[in-house]
Design an enzyme around this catalytic site. Structure first.
Site, PDB file in Angstrom:
ATOM      1  N   TYR A 182      -1.640  -1.189  10.497  1.00 34.06           N
ATOM      2  CA  TYR A 182      -1.751  -1.286   8.947  1.00 34.06           C
ATOM      3  C   TYR A 182      -0.385  -0.553   8.265  1.00 34.06           C
ATOM      4  CZ  TYR A 182      -3.725  -0.899   4.242  1.00 34.06           C
ATOM      5  OH  TYR A 182      -3.845  -1.065   2.865  1.00 34.06           O
ATOM      6  N   SER A 198       0.762  -1.179  -0.029  1.00 34.90           N
ATOM      7  CA  SER A 198      -0.102   0.046  -0.075  1.00 34.90           C
ATOM      8  C   SER A 198       0.639   1.207   0.056  1.00 34.90           C
ATOM      9  CB  SER A 198      -0.810   0.012   1.183  1.00 34.90           C
ATOM     10  OG  SER A 198      -1.644   1.269   1.366  1.00 34.90           O
TER      11      SER A 198
END
Length: 265
Positions: free
Chosen positions: A162, A148
């Site tokens: 995350y 990401s």
């Protein structure tokens, strides 16, 4: 030069974890469109998984299971070994996110996110290593990590585990690439920006201020993600090793600050 062949996946066998929705489904559909003989998709929820496989066609096969645990990883590896003698493409896409204020961020949220986003890609690749090595006997087998842009830059949201897991996955990609290229297994990663998904619902109906933050002035589309995965999975990406391909409309590398301080004369 066979230009069309550079991006053909004819006859290849692939696995896409979390392949029944969001980015995983975009990739699974792209791999099938590029000619994969079979694409296995995984997920915890059997009913939507089976529905997605039926929708994607007879070359898409659902294998339900929870790969956030070592038992689940072993079960998936065993199921694949019972069906295939080799694996050409593994897309480690399944992921989780957890948001909470710093003072209240829970251990269970941390563990769930780190386990699925960082631990699972390593150990699933390890368990599928014999099949991937067989896939790389004649031409490179491919492992694609779905990272990401949150692993490349800080975002404003308090998603600590995350962001840490995705940054770790980017470096893990490099380390695994250094080892597995010796077996003709090429490891790379994709760092998506804003794509509509279960974890990024706002990208499905973005406000103006979100669009304004993207230099390309739009959200990512299924074709953008499919194209990136096809490139890395196909002959065209054979010489790209240990790299993270950022697919974000320019957020990480082309966004300009709104104002620059006066540099003086």
């Amino acid at each position: 030069m066979d230009v069309a062949g550079l991006f053909s996946l004819s006859g290849r066998v692939a696995v896409v974890t979390g392949g029944y929705r969001g980015i995983g489904r975009m990739i699974a559909e792209g791999l099938l469109g590029a000619g994969c003989a079979r694409v296995y998709i995984t997920g915890r929820k059997a009913e939507p998984l089976e529905a997605a496989a039926a929708d994607l066609g007879e070359r898409c096969i659902a294998i339900p299971g929870d790969i956030s645990t070592m038992d689940g990883i072993a079960a998936l590896a065993e199921a694949l070994a019972a069906r295939e003698e080799r694996l050409d493409i593994l897309v480690n896409n399944a992921g989780a996110a957890w948001g909470a204020e710093f003072e209240r961020f829970p251990e269970n949220g941390w563990d769930r996110t780190i386990d699925l986003n960082l631990k699972t890609p390593f150990f699933l690749t390890q368990q599928l290593y014999p099949l991937l090595r067989a896939g790389g006997a004649e031409r490179p087998a491919k492992v694609i990590m779905i990272a990401s842009i949150d692993g490349q830059k800080v975002n404003p949201w308090e998603t600590y585990a995350y962001q840490a897991s995705k940054a770790g996955l980017i470096h893990l990609t490099r380390r695994m690439a250094a080892r597995l290229v010796k077996d003709n297994i090429v490891v790379n990663a994709i760092a998506p920006g804003f794509f509509p998904s279960q974890m990024n619902r706002v990208a499905g109906n973005p406000p103006e201020e979100l669009l304004a933050a993207v230099p390309a002035r739009r959200m990512g589309q299924a074709e953008d993600m499919a194209a990136a995965a096809i490139y890395l999975a196909a002959r065209g990406g054979d010489y790209v090793v240990g790299t993270t391909l950022t697919v974000d409309g320019g957020i990480v590398n082309a966004a300009m600050p709104e104002e620059f301080p006066d540099a003086g004369g």
